[in-house]
Scaffold this motif. Structure first.
Motif, PDB file in Angstrom:
ATOM      1  N   LYS A 227     -57.332  92.368  25.794  1.00 29.98           N
ATOM      2  CA  LYS A 227     -57.026  90.574  25.336  1.00 29.98           C
ATOM      3  C   LYS A 227     -57.124  89.900  26.888  1.00 29.98           C
ATOM      4  CE  LYS A 227     -52.207  88.127  25.145  1.00 29.98           C
ATOM      5  NZ  LYS A 227     -50.812  88.357  25.013  1.00 29.98           N
ATOM      6  N   PRO A 228     -58.451  89.076  26.340  1.00 31.16           N
ATOM      7  CA  PRO A 228     -58.351  88.271  27.172  1.00 31.16           C
ATOM      8  C   PRO A 228     -57.036  87.285  28.392  1.00 31.16           C
ATOM      9  CG  PRO A 228     -59.488  87.227  25.352  1.00 31.16           C
ATOM     10  CD  PRO A 228     -58.331  88.292  24.806  1.00 31.16           C
ATOM     11  N   HIS A 229     -57.920  87.928  29.776  1.00 30.23           N
ATOM     12  CA  HIS A 229     -56.776  87.191  30.929  1.00 30.23           C
ATOM     13  C   HIS A 229     -56.856  86.353  31.047  1.00 30.23           C
ATOM     14  CE1 HIS A 229     -53.968  87.534  33.847  1.00 30.23           C
ATOM     15  NE2 HIS A 229     -54.345  89.106  34.600  1.00 30.23           N
ATOM     16  N   PRO A 230     -55.670  85.531  30.361  1.00 32.21           N
ATOM     17  CA  PRO A 230     -55.582  83.990  30.946  1.00 32.21           C
ATOM     18  C   PRO A 230     -55.854  83.170  32.671  1.00 32.21           C
ATOM     19  CG  PRO A 230     -53.403  84.581  31.125  1.00 32.21           C
ATOM     20  CD  PRO A 230     -54.227  85.710  30.533  1.00 32.21           C
ATOM     21  N   ARG A 231     -56.289  83.977  33.554  1.00 30.17           N
ATOM     22  CA  ARG A 231     -56.325  83.685  35.238  1.00 30.17           C
ATOM     23  C   ARG A 231     -57.650  84.682  35.309  1.00 30.17           C
ATOM     24  NH1 ARG A 231     -52.353  85.952  37.870  1.00 30.17           N
ATOM     25  NH2 ARG A 231     -51.506  86.551  35.992  1.00 30.17           N
ATOM     26  N   PHE A 232     -57.903  84.978  34.837  1.00 37.44           N
ATOM     27  CA  PHE A 232     -59.165  85.819  34.862  1.00 37.44           C
ATOM     28  C   PHE A 232     -60.501  85.884  33.779  1.00 37.44           C
ATOM     29  CE2 PHE A 232     -55.378  88.018  37.481  1.00 37.44           C
ATOM     30  CZ  PHE A 232     -56.435  87.925  38.695  1.00 37.44           C
ATOM     31  N   PRO A 233     -60.953  85.217  34.300  1.00 36.23           N
ATOM     32  CA  PRO A 233     -61.931  84.560  32.643  1.00 36.23           C
ATOM     33  C   PRO A 233     -63.468  85.330  32.954  1.00 36.23           C
ATOM     34  CG  PRO A 233     -61.959  82.174  34.578  1.00 36.23           C
ATOM     35  CD  PRO A 233     -60.589  84.018  34.594  1.00 36.23           C
ATOM     36  N   ASN A 234     -64.047  85.721  34.135  1.00 42.00           N
ATOM     37  CA  ASN A 234     -64.676  86.534  34.260  1.00 42.00           C
ATOM     38  C   ASN A 234     -63.802  88.395  34.404  1.00 42.00           C
ATOM     39  OD1 ASN A 234     -65.948  84.407  35.175  1.00 42.00           O
ATOM     40  ND2 ASN A 234     -65.997  84.271  36.757  1.00 42.00           N
ATOM     41  N   GLN A 235     -63.110  88.919  33.403  1.00 41.80           N
ATOM     42  CA  GLN A 235     -62.916  89.840  34.143  1.00 41.80           C
ATOM     43  C   GLN A 235     -63.225  90.421  33.095  1.00 41.80           C
ATOM     44  OE1 GLN A 235     -58.664  91.452  32.305  1.00 41.80           O
ATOM     45  NE2 GLN A 235     -58.826  91.359  34.152  1.00 41.80           N
ATOM     46  N   ARG A 236     -63.872  91.435  33.034  1.00 47.20           N
ATOM     47  CA  ARG A 236     -65.418  92.755  31.470  1.00 47.20           C
ATOM     48  C   ARG A 236     -63.607  92.563  30.263  1.00 47.20           C
ATOM     49  NH1 ARG A 236     -68.607  97.675  31.359  1.00 47.20           N
ATOM     50  NH2 ARG A 236     -68.795  97.227  28.916  1.00 47.20           N
ATOM     51  N   ARG A 237     -63.856  92.701  29.422  1.00 46.11           N
ATOM     52  CA  ARG A 237     -63.217  93.032  27.833  1.00 46.11           C
ATOM     53  C   ARG A 237     -63.444  94.329  27.614  1.00 46.11           C
ATOM     54  NH1 ARG A 237     -59.696  91.526  30.701  1.00 46.11           N
ATOM     55  NH2 ARG A 237     -58.432  91.972  29.316  1.00 46.11           N
ATOM     56  N   LEU A 238     -62.975  95.162  27.559  1.00 47.45           N
ATOM     57  CA  LEU A 238     -62.953  96.808  26.951  1.00 47.45           C
ATOM     58  C   LEU A 238     -61.942  97.348  26.977  1.00 47.45           C
ATOM     59  CD1 LEU A 238     -62.359  98.946  29.655  1.00 47.45           C
ATOM     60  CD2 LEU A 238     -64.171  97.557  30.349  1.00 47.45           C
ATOM     61  N   LYS A 239     -61.768  98.173  25.788  1.00 48.82           N
ATOM     62  CA  LYS A 239     -60.624  99.323  25.421  1.00 48.82           C
ATOM     63  C   LYS A 239     -59.992  99.605  26.771  1.00 48.82           C
ATOM     64  CE  LYS A 239     -58.919 101.932  21.326  1.00 48.82           C
ATOM     65  NZ  LYS A 239     -57.942 100.901  21.717  1.00 48.82           N
ATOM     66  N   ALA A 240     -58.654 100.073  26.934  1.00 46.74           N
ATOM     67  CA  ALA A 240     -58.302 100.675  27.884  1.00 46.74           C
ATOM     68  C   ALA A 240     -56.511 100.620  27.744  1.00 46.74           C
ATOM     69  CB  ALA A 240     -58.727  99.816  29.150  1.00 46.74           C
ATOM     70  N   THR A 241     -56.162 101.994  28.690  1.00 52.79           N
ATOM     71  CA  THR A 241     -55.045 102.267  28.196  1.00 52.79           C
ATOM     72  C   THR A 241     -54.270 102.154  30.088  1.00 52.79           C
ATOM     73  OG1 THR A 241     -55.062 104.799  27.978  1.00 52.79           O
ATOM     74  CG2 THR A 241     -55.205 103.263  26.617  1.00 52.79           C
ATOM     75  N   LYS A 242     -53.169 102.501  29.925  1.00 51.90           N
ATOM     76  CA  LYS A 242     -52.919 102.503  31.846  1.00 51.90           C
ATOM     77  C   LYS A 242     -52.581 104.918  31.719  1.00 51.90           C
ATOM     78  CE  LYS A 242     -48.905  98.682  31.733  1.00 51.90           C
ATOM     79  NZ  LYS A 242     -49.699  98.452  32.492  1.00 51.90           N
ATOM     80  N   PRO A 243     -53.491 104.586  33.087  1.00 55.29           N
ATOM     81  CA  PRO A 243     -53.791 106.149  33.263  1.00 55.29           C
ATOM     82  C   PRO A 243     -52.933 106.828  33.937  1.00 55.29           C
ATOM     83  CG  PRO A 243     -54.646 104.378  34.601  1.00 55.29           C
ATOM     84  CD  PRO A 243     -54.276 103.834  33.581  1.00 55.29           C
ATOM     85  N   LEU A 244     -53.044 107.780  33.771  1.00 59.86           N
ATOM     86  CA  LEU A 244     -51.961 108.691  34.931  1.00 59.86           C
ATOM     87  C   LEU A 244     -52.770 109.040  36.290  1.00 59.86           C
ATOM     88  CD1 LEU A 244     -52.215 111.851  32.773  1.00 59.86           C
ATOM     89  CD2 LEU A 244     -49.866 111.175  33.254  1.00 59.86           C
ATOM     90  N   LEU A 245     -51.683 108.939  37.091  1.00 57.20           N
ATOM     91  CA  LEU A 245     -52.352 109.117  38.631  1.00 57.20           C
ATOM     92  C   LEU A 245     -53.027 110.289  38.958  1.00 57.20           C
ATOM     93  CD1 LEU A 245     -52.461 108.331  42.102  1.00 57.20           C
ATOM     94  CD2 LEU A 245     -50.284 109.257  41.757  1.00 57.20           C
ATOM     95  N   ARG A 246     -52.560 111.164  38.380  1.00 57.79           N
ATOM     96  CA  ARG A 246     -53.696 112.688  38.502  1.00 57.79           C
ATOM     97  C   ARG A 246     -55.232 112.157  38.071  1.00 57.79           C
ATOM     98  NH1 ARG A 246     -49.863 115.252  34.991  1.00 57.79           N
ATOM     99  NH2 ARG A 246     -50.324 115.529  33.236  1.00 57.79           N
ATOM    100  N   GLU A 247     -54.899 111.388  36.755  1.00 63.67           N
ATOM    101  CA  GLU A 247     -56.446 111.484  35.853  1.00 63.67           C
ATOM    102  C   GLU A 247     -56.935 110.118  36.951  1.00 63.67           C
ATOM    103  OE1 GLU A 247     -58.521 109.994  31.186  1.00 63.67           O
ATOM    104  OE2 GLU A 247     -55.485 109.590  32.265  1.00 63.67           O
ATOM    105  N   VAL A 248     -56.340 109.085  37.502  1.00 60.90           N
ATOM    106  CA  VAL A 248     -57.366 108.717  37.998  1.00 60.90           C
ATOM    107  C   VAL A 248     -58.423 109.124  39.600  1.00 60.90           C
ATOM    108  CG1 VAL A 248     -57.249 106.257  40.206  1.00 60.90           C
ATOM    109  CG2 VAL A 248     -55.833 106.169  38.039  1.00 60.90           C
ATOM    110  N   ILE A 249     -57.068 109.857  40.284  1.00 66.07           N
ATOM    111  CA  ILE A 249     -57.516 111.291  41.220  1.00 66.07           C
ATOM    112  C   ILE A 249     -58.881 111.630  40.540  1.00 66.07           C
ATOM    113  CG2 ILE A 249     -57.250 112.817  42.615  1.00 66.07           C
ATOM    114  CD1 ILE A 249     -54.225 111.399  42.927  1.00 66.07           C
ATOM    115  N   ASP A 250     -58.673 112.337  39.517  1.00 62.94           N
ATOM    116  CA  ASP A 250     -59.765 113.274  39.332  1.00 62.94           C
ATOM    117  C   ASP A 250     -61.048 112.805  39.507  1.00 62.94           C
ATOM    118  OD1 ASP A 250     -57.618 115.269  39.337  1.00 62.94           O
ATOM    119  OD2 ASP A 250     -57.799 115.021  37.050  1.00 62.94           O
TER     120      ASP A 250
END
Length: 303
Positions: A124-147
């Motif tokens: 979904k396009p962000h109304p306040r960050f028009p230059n933000q790249r759009r791509l499929k993404a979900t909220k990740p696990l903290l441990r997944e981010v760290i890995d």
């Protein structure tokens, strides 16, 4: 004309003045001398609090990844700025945008981790960050981010980054949108200790209760006190409410003055303001002597 002895005495005096000034600069053998923090990864460029945002921030050269943590029904720690699915960034399982009326009912604390993965937060396009790249993404696990982050550094080399993790909590919503402070902190620390990165972690919060738990239960962990721009209390009042000196005092950038920086440094507290997205403001803050900056556009800090 100065005599040799007078010149020598003058030089010694100048050296002492500079030495005294330098001694006030807060030092930490591990923290960066000037901390470049990517806010929610790099929200101005990539979907916030997602793995792509964190990886892009690493490519840009941040020294710390700033992120927000919430807890799911099955006690998993995931990245999210709100303990619910914000309508500004969320697409539902049916492919339709989540509405502002519906968002509060999508309480992550009442959802399992698996259920949260049905919601997209990158298309979904962000109304306040028009230059933000759009791509499929979900909220990740903290441990997944760290890995992912640790694997990146093993591959690329270089200095490992810090993790600045915010606890998203407040007294009014304990056990409604999140666990109480003791459990909240414990869940995050379980992930941190399992990943063996405790020497590179900062726990930050507007909710001083969680910082007090960290200070009491995990005294080796660095803490950052977040301060809202509408909070009219002064530094001394904040420290009194907190009950100890945090590693970092992290106010809204509009609150930063030279006097504030000096007072913090006198107490061996670093000053790292948020969220600064303007090059001119960044330069002014650097001149005031801040120890780092949190930005949605970390590329402004690494150029």
């Amino acid at each position: 004309m100065f005599k040799f002895r007078e010149v020598t005495e003058l030089l010694v005096l100048v050296a002492l003045i500079f030495a005294c000034h330098a001694s006030k600069k807060v030092t930490d053998p591990l923290l960066p001398a000037f901390d470049i923090e990517g806010h929610r990864g790099c929200r101005g460029l990539m979907p916030e609090n997602t793995i792509p945002a964190m990886m892009k921030a690493l490519e840009l050269g941040v020294t710390t990844l700033e992120m927000d943590a919430v807890i799911t029904k099955d006690k998993e720690v995931i990245l999210s700025h709100e303990p619910f699915f914000n309508h500004e960034i969320t697409t539902g399982p049916d492919g339709k945008p989540v509405t502002e009326q519906d968002e509060r009912s999508l309480n992550i604390y009442h959802m399992t981790y698996a259920q949260t993965q049905a919601y997209d937060v990158g298309l979904k396009p962000h109304p306040r960050f028009p230059n933000q790249r759009r791509l499929k993404a979900t909220k990740p696990l903290l441990r997944e981010v760290i890995d992912h982050v640790e694997a990146y550094h093993k591959l690329k080399g270089g200095r490992p980054v810090f993790y600045n993790i915010e606890t998203k909590s407040q007294p009014a919503t304990d056990n409604k949108y999140h666990p109480a402070p003791e459990e909240f902190v414990r869940r995050i620390m379980e992930v941190i200790n399992s990943a063996k990165i405790s020497d590179r972690v900062i726990i930050q919060s507007f909710d001083f209760r969680t910082l007090q738990v960290v200070h009491k239960r995990y005294p080796a962990i660095r803490t950052a006190a977040l301060i809202e721009d509408f909070d009219k209390r002064n530094l001394e009042e904040h420290l009194k409410a907190l009950g100890f000196n945090p590693t970092i005092y992290s106010p809204a950038y509009s609150l930063v003055t030279k006097e504030l920086v000096t007072k913090c440094h006198d107490r061996q507290i670093k000053v790292i303001p948020w969220t600064v997205n303007d090059k001119e403001a960044i330069e002014k803050l650097k001149q005031l002597g801040v120890d780092g900056i949190i930005s949605d556009y970390p590329d402004l800090l690494t150029q």
